[in-house]
Structure formats: structure tokens, C-alpha cells
Design a protein around this motif. Structure first.
Motif, mmCIF file in Angstrom:
data_model
loop_
_atom_site.group_PDB
_atom_site.id
_atom_site.type_symbol
_atom_site.label_atom_id
_atom_site.label_comp_id
_atom_site.label_asym_id
_atom_site.label_seq_id
_atom_site.Cartn_x
_atom_site.Cartn_y
_atom_site.Cartn_z
ATOM 1 N N GLY A 99 0.813 -1.212 0.000
ATOM 2 C CA GLY A 99 0.000 0.000 0.000
ATOM 3 C C GLY A 99 0.842 1.256 0.000
ATOM 4 N N LEU A 100 1.947 1.223 0.750
ATOM 5 C CA LEU A 100 2.855 2.367 0.770
ATOM 6 C C LEU A 100 3.490 2.592 -0.591
ATOM 7 N N SER A 101 3.869 1.510 -1.275
ATOM 8 C CA SER A 101 4.481 1.646 -2.590
ATOM 9 C C SER A 101 3.508 2.257 -3.595
ATOM 10 N N LEU A 102 2.238 1.868 -3.516
ATOM 11 C CA LEU A 102 1.240 2.427 -4.436
ATOM 12 C C LEU A 102 0.996 3.903 -4.162
ATOM 13 N N SER A 103 0.842 4.263 -2.893
ATOM 14 C CA SER A 103 0.575 5.668 -2.574
ATOM 15 C C SER A 103 1.781 6.550 -2.884
ATOM 16 N N ALA A 104 2.999 6.081 -2.541
ATOM 17 C CA ALA A 104 4.193 6.853 -2.868
ATOM 18 C C ALA A 104 4.406 6.912 -4.378
ATOM 19 N N GLY A 105 4.079 5.833 -5.093
ATOM 20 C CA GLY A 105 4.189 5.857 -6.545
ATOM 21 C C GLY A 105 3.271 6.893 -7.170
ATOM 22 N N ALA A 106 2.063 7.053 -6.602
ATOM 23 C CA ALA A 106 1.160 8.083 -7.115
ATOM 24 C C ALA A 106 1.746 9.477 -6.889
ATOM 25 N N ALA A 107 2.359 9.682 -5.710
ATOM 26 C CA ALA A 107 2.993 10.982 -5.445
ATOM 27 C C ALA A 107 4.176 11.229 -6.378
ATOM 28 N N ILE A 108 4.968 10.179 -6.639
ATOM 29 C CA ILE A 108 6.100 10.318 -7.564
ATOM 30 C C ILE A 108 5.610 10.678 -8.959
ATOM 31 N N LEU A 109 4.539 10.034 -9.402
ATOM 32 C CA LEU A 109 4.004 10.309 -10.736
ATOM 33 C C LEU A 109 3.539 11.760 -10.851
ATOM 34 N N VAL A 110 2.881 12.260 -9.821
ATOM 35 C CA VAL A 110 2.433 13.661 -9.844
ATOM 36 C C VAL A 110 3.634 14.606 -9.906
ATOM 37 N N LEU A 111 4.675 14.339 -9.122
ATOM 38 C CA LEU A 111 5.859 15.202 -9.134
ATOM 39 C C LEU A 111 6.573 15.158 -10.479
ATOM 40 N N LEU A 112 6.602 13.990 -11.110
ATOM 41 C CA LEU A 112 7.251 13.895 -12.415
ATOM 42 C C LEU A 112 6.468 14.658 -13.478
ATOM 43 N N LEU A 113 5.146 14.602 -13.400
ATOM 44 C CA LEU A 113 4.331 15.336 -14.368
ATOM 45 C C LEU A 113 4.454 16.849 -14.187
ATOM 46 N N LEU A 114 4.680 17.275 -12.930
ATOM 47 C CA LEU A 114 4.819 18.710 -12.651
ATOM 48 C C LEU A 114 6.274 19.152 -12.603
ATOM 49 N N ARG A 115 7.175 18.307 -13.060
ATOM 50 C CA ARG A 115 8.603 18.583 -12.905
ATOM 51 C C ARG A 115 9.035 19.871 -13.603
ATOM 52 N N SER A 116 8.572 20.089 -14.831
ATOM 53 C CA SER A 116 8.996 21.296 -15.557
ATOM 54 C C SER A 116 8.524 22.562 -14.858
ATOM 55 N N GLY A 117 7.304 22.550 -14.356
ATOM 56 C CA GLY A 117 6.814 23.715 -13.627
ATOM 57 C C GLY A 117 7.519 23.909 -12.304
ATOM 58 N N LEU A 118 7.805 22.806 -11.581
ATOM 59 C CA LEU A 118 8.508 22.918 -10.310
ATOM 60 C C LEU A 118 9.939 23.407 -10.505
ATOM 61 N N ALA A 119 10.562 23.034 -11.642
ATOM 62 C CA ALA A 119 11.940 23.464 -11.885
ATOM 63 C C ALA A 119 12.041 24.973 -12.049
#
Length: 314
Positions: free
Chosen positions: A12-32
Motif C-alpha cells: 500500500g505504501l508503494s502504491l501511494s508513494a508511486g502516485a505521489a512520484i508520478l504527480v511530481l514527475l508530471l509537474l517537474r517542468s513547472g517545479l523546476a
């Protein structure tokens, strides 16, 4: 905490953290554009630490509850096949009460024809022991994957180290040694690392956790941005980037089945390098930035040095 409960919490932790990682990767250009590479490294570091603590997620995206385990009956104690119980022994009574009952006791009735028939005793039913559950098998596969992944990474590192360090040659150029000491002091190190030339390396890198060494290519003395590149490596040592890379590797090994965790590890390595570049370029003019950028481009043309999480490079 049982192994199956640990497995479910980790999944369950891997799935929830994976969802957070996916969101950060999609927003990476804006966060940079809004946040520096060092702050992005802090976010990756917090995620890696969370991935290594398989506690229940009280408010996570996904929470998996382990069902209550049903108790199995013992041999001969199944509810469907319970054995007939013998009558309890008679309780002794007082003498007066017993005499009174004997006076009023009726003569025993004559046994009927069914008295001669005795019901045979039911033999005990032996219950077959159940095999391992699917959760137990999955837990064994998970632990085996962790051990194989960690062993593979360590074997890869030791093979690379053995093949590379034999080409080491101590740096004896006094001018270069003085510059290494100056850049180490500017980066905040208490003492400079041991410096070696290495003919197998296309770019500088630092290696070692407790006795770090600085490995330089043979043609490093002709670098136009030699001071900035040395400071980059010294900043890796001061910030403990080698330990953070080891932490990212541990999180990836524990969650070896999740590709998003491996992508997070590679992205975090890249952000660690960018964070060191940002620290090097603080307070520099345009000419120094151009020289440093040119040096990085030259190193980027060379094949990558594959030492995994155990080194920092320019």
C-alpha cells in the motif's frame, strides 16, 4: 507485526508513494522554474525515507486491512465432526437425601430390544494441515527480490571498483594539489580528499564514504574550468550526497517491483548534480558560467561511469 501485515503495508505504501512520484514527475517542468534543484532533492529524500518505513497508512491514498485469521480446529475437534461426550460422573449426595430417594425409587424397567444395540464409537477425524497461504508466498517473493536486488547492486559496485581503482596513480602536481585544497576549503570541507589520476575515467568523481578519494582523468590538468569542477566534487562530499544516493538505492531495492521508485532514484541523482552546479555558479560572472558549461558538455560526450549509488560525478 507479522510478515503478511508488513507485506500489505509495504504494498500500500508503494502504491501511494508511486502516485505521489508520478504527480511530481508530471509537474517537474513547472517545479523546476519555481523551486531550486536542492529543494527538489529534499522532496525526493523525504519520499525515500517514507518508503523505507512500512508503517500503516492512516490517511494514505490506499489502505489495506489484513482480514482476521480464522482459528483452525485441532485434530478430532472439528465442529462438524465432534465426538460424543461421556456422561459426567454422578455427584455424591447426602445420606438422608439418598435414603429418601431410594424409598421412592421405582423398580428399573425391563430393557427393551433396542438396549442390545450399541452405537459404534465415531473414530477421530484427522484434519489435513493447510499449505502456505498466497500472502505468505508473496512475502517470500518480496524478501527474495530485495536480497537479490541488493546483492546485484553490491556485486556490480565491487566489480567496478576492482577494475577501476587498479588504474589509480597519486596526484603529485603541487599546483593541482594546492588548488584541490583551496576548493575543498571553499566548499566547507575540513580537509581535502585524497587525489588520484585514473586513466579509465572520462570525468572526475568522488568515491568512498568514510575515506573519500577524488579520482581525476589523466587530461584533467588542461581543464579550462578546473577550479569549478573541483568545487563541484567537494560540494558532493560536504553535503553527503553519496549517503543520499545510498538511501535512494535502498528504497529502490525494497520496492524493486515498482518502476516509479526506480525512476525517482534516477531523477533524484540528476537533481543532486544540478544542485551542486547551482552551488558552484553562485556569485560567478558570465564568462565563468560559459567555461563551466563548456566543461560539462565535454564530459557529457564521454560514456557514463557506472558505479551506481556509490560515487558522485561532475
Amino acid at each position: 507485526m507479522s510478515g503478511t501485515q508488513l507485506l500489505l503495508n509495504g504494498f500500500g505504501l508503494s502504491l501511494s508513494a508511486g502516485a505521489a512520484i508520478l504527480v511530481l514527475l508530471l509537474l517537474r517542468s513547472g517545479l523546476a522554474r519555481r523551486y531550486s534543484a536542492r529543494w527538489r532533492c529534499v522532496v525526493w529524500l523525504l519520499l525515500a525515507v517514507r518508503l523505507l518505513i512500512p508503517l500503516p497508512l492512516e490517511s494514505g491514498i490506499l489502505r489495506i486491512e489484513l482480514p482476521q485469521r480464522l482459528s483452525q480446529p485441532q485434530y478430532g475437534q472439528s465442529a462438524a465432526y465432534s465426538l460424543p461426550q461421556k456422561d459426567a460422573a454422578p455427584v455424591p449426595q447426602a445420606a438422608g437425601q439418598q435414603k429418601k430417594e431410594n424409598d421412592t425409587e421405582q423398580p428399573p424397567a425391563s430393557p427393551g430390544p433396542e438396549a442390545d444395540f450399541q452405537q459404534p464409537e465415531t473414530p477421530p477425524i484427522l484434519l489435513q494441515k493447510a499449505g502456505p497461504s498466497a500472502l505468505s508466498v508473496a512475502c517470500g517473493v518480496w524478501v527474495s527480490g530485495i536480497l537479490l536486488c541488493a546483492a546485484g547492486q553490491l556485486l556490480r559496485y565491487f566489480l567496478w571498483r576492482r577494475q577501476t581503482l587498479r588504474w589509480n596513480r597519486p596526484v603529485q602536481d603541487e599546483k593541482l594539489l594546492q588548488q584541490i585544497a583551496a576548493e575543498s576549503s571553499a566548499a566547507g570541507l575540513s580537509r581535502p580528499p585524497r587525489a588520484y589520476y585514473n586513466a579509465k575515467l572520462p570525468a572526475p568523481l568522488v568515491l568512498g564514504y568514510f575515506r573519500p578519494m577524488l579520482l581525476l582523468p589523466e587530461v584533467f590538468s588542461s581543464e579550462p574550468a578546473m577550479g569549478a569542477v573541483l568545487r563541484h566534487e567537494c560540494i558532493h562530499l560536504r553535503r553527503g550526497d553519496l549517503f543520499w544516493k545510498l538511501l535512494f538505492l535502498a528504497a529502490a531495492c525494497v520496492h524493486w517491483f515498482n518502476p516509479l521508485v526506480w525512476i525517482m532514484r534516477g531523477t533524484a541523482h540528476h537533481d543532486l548534480e544540478l544542485a551542486c552546479d547551482e552551488a558552484v555558479l553562485v556569485g560567478t560572472d558570465t564568462g565563468e558560467r560559459i567555461l563551466y558549461g563548456s566543461a560539462l558538455l565535454e564530459h557529457a560526450k564521454e560514456p557514463a561511469v557506472r558505479a551506481g549509488a556509490f560515487r558522485g560525478k561532475a
